[in-house]
Design a protein around this motif. Sequence first.
Motif, PDB file in Angstrom:
ATOM      1  N   GLU A   1     -14.904 -40.415 -13.504  1.00  0.00           N
ATOM      2  CA  GLU A   1     -13.218 -39.939 -12.568  1.00  0.00           C
ATOM      3  C   GLU A   1     -12.628 -39.138 -13.836  1.00  0.00           C
ATOM      4  OE1 GLU A   1     -14.401 -40.838  -8.286  1.00  0.00           O
ATOM      5  OE2 GLU A   1     -12.019 -41.703  -8.988  1.00  0.00           O
TER       6      GLU A   1
ATOM      7  N   TRP B   1     -18.336 -47.403 -16.538  1.00  0.00           N
ATOM      8  CA  TRP B   1     -18.374 -47.228 -14.941  1.00  0.00           C
ATOM      9  C   TRP B   1     -19.425 -46.118 -15.205  1.00  0.00           C
ATOM     10  CZ3 TRP B   1     -17.634 -49.951 -10.586  1.00  0.00           C
ATOM     11  CH2 TRP B   1     -16.421 -50.170 -10.495  1.00  0.00           C
TER      12      TRP B   1
ATOM     13  N   TRP C   1     -22.166 -47.325 -10.045  1.00  0.00           N
ATOM     14  CA  TRP C   1     -21.450 -46.914  -8.679  1.00  0.00           C
ATOM     15  C   TRP C   1     -21.866 -45.889  -7.923  1.00  0.00           C
ATOM     16  CZ3 TRP C   1     -17.462 -42.855  -7.619  1.00  0.00           C
ATOM     17  CH2 TRP C   1     -17.662 -41.995  -8.463  1.00  0.00           C
TER      18      TRP C   1
ATOM     19  N   TRP D   1     -11.882 -51.679  -3.429  1.00  0.00           N
ATOM     20  CA  TRP D   1     -10.773 -51.233  -3.590  1.00  0.00           C
ATOM     21  C   TRP D   1     -10.030 -50.442  -2.651  1.00  0.00           C
ATOM     22  CZ3 TRP D   1     -11.445 -49.144  -8.741  1.00  0.00           C
ATOM     23  CH2 TRP D   1     -12.624 -49.297  -8.924  1.00  0.00           C
TER      24      TRP D   1
HETATM   25  C1  ACM Z   1     -15.499 -45.626  -8.441  1.00  0.00           C
HETATM   26  O1  ACM Z   1     -15.243 -45.495  -7.862  1.00  0.00           O
HETATM   27  N1  ACM Z   1     -14.612 -44.523  -9.314  1.00  0.00           N
HETATM   28  C2  ACM Z   1     -15.877 -46.163  -9.994  1.00  0.00           C
END
Ligand code: ACM
Length: 494
Positions: free
Chosen positions: A257, A306, A324, A388
């Motif tokens: 991201e 990632w 992911w 998260w």
């Molecule tokens: C992620 O959920 N941005 C790794």
Amino acid sequence: MLPLIPYPQRIEEGDGSPEIAVGKDGEPVFGRVKSDFLPEEGYELFIGEERTELKAATESGYRYGEVTLNLIASAGNPSTELRIHDKPRYRWRGYMLDVSRYFFSVDDVMKQIDFMAVMKLNVLHLHLTDDQGWRVEIKKYPRLTEIGAWRRRTLFRLKRHGGYYTQEELKSIVSYAHERGIKVVPEIEFPGHFTAAVAAYPELGCYGEGARVAETFGIKHDVACLGNPAVIDFIKDVLSELFPIFTDEYYHIGGDEVPAVRYELCPKCRAEKERLGAGNWAEVQAHFVNEIAAFLKENGKKTITWNETEPTGIPDKEIIWQYWQGGLKEEALVKEINAGRTVIMSPAKPYYLDLPYSENTLQAIAEYKDVPEGADPDRILGLEFPLWTELVPDEETAERRLFPRLLLMAEKAWRGECESSFLYRCEEFGKVLTDLGATIKKKVPLPPKGLKGLLDVMWFNRCRLYWGAIPNLIRNAKVAKIAKQRIKETENEK
Ligand code: ACM
Ligand code: ZN
């Protein structure tokens, strides 16, 4: 029904009524037999009238056999003799805790390690840095924790939030995990999700204009500058301080991201792109990631990122991807795997533990195919389940997100599939978790349904919009304005 999660691969029942002998310490007594024919981490447990015997080839095999035996014994003597043949389907059975969005105390982390051990999970991934907080003491850069570990307010409570682990505390977490057969993977995230570092050391960002540790969520613009060699030195320095603490071989360096628009507007980044002759920003980022991966390799470590360090870039094939999804569709993933990339499967759907119960349902978890059609199964290192914590401010909330889903995930990671009696065993497993200090009382609650399920998803989406999407649109507009102004100034100077 035996109170086991994950359920063993095969159980043979005999006649007889065994009585498990118990020692002075209250633990079951058993004979240990070394058997080199059993697989790594596998074990064979016999509970008979005359004796209890545990066979394994390795220390981890004995450990898992003992976990099984203790769980059986805690429910009383079995009604028949048992011979259990067991081994894991995947080598990597991971759980990720995001300690950046909300800080979790050393005691809470250790409690979660206890939960992992009883579920036979074997990798704890600590997401230590992000926009909302830098959580690891780095002696060379004290402002990371003096400034970067604190945000002015949270969205649940309008007061300062933060905290960090000293290096000594992290060593104690790692040794607590090792004693339970669990590896610990630290994640230092860059070039994106880097606001806390930029808040502490503005020169690491693209314009040096500084930032505040983020108070909202989503994708932030205060990324590490790819055109500033000091950033590479900074990352290497940070990792060097971690080597004596995180002694397992895997290191995670993030990579997801990253809003490329920031680079597009940064003169240093643009100069770097030109210098490398790169066709796009993914290539520039891959170059940066490869340099850090080479540094980790020189230090005997393996790099994980990632999956978003896209295949269009040129990330080194030795870098393990944690899948992911990001922008990467499954066909592209299969192509990448079959070209030699090793992958850990953590698809947001269905494996993110923070997503609403009505999105990542137990059924979706049970049905998900962990080896994508056409992919070489040997390249799938295993499964990992991330929590998260944007909307998880404390341990009690964490446990509500974890259970029952993490139990089902652990069963999948160990068995490769779920056994049909899961729901029954799951409710009963509450006692085991309560004994380990969980806030669950007696029975693990099943996922909310009907109106409760709907409210869960509505609340989640409302938070995402108000605490992520809208503030980020406003910030993006401000950044674009600053950047345009800077570029104009640079052009005028020429
Ligand atoms: C992620 O959920 N941005 C790794
Ligand atoms: Zn830059």
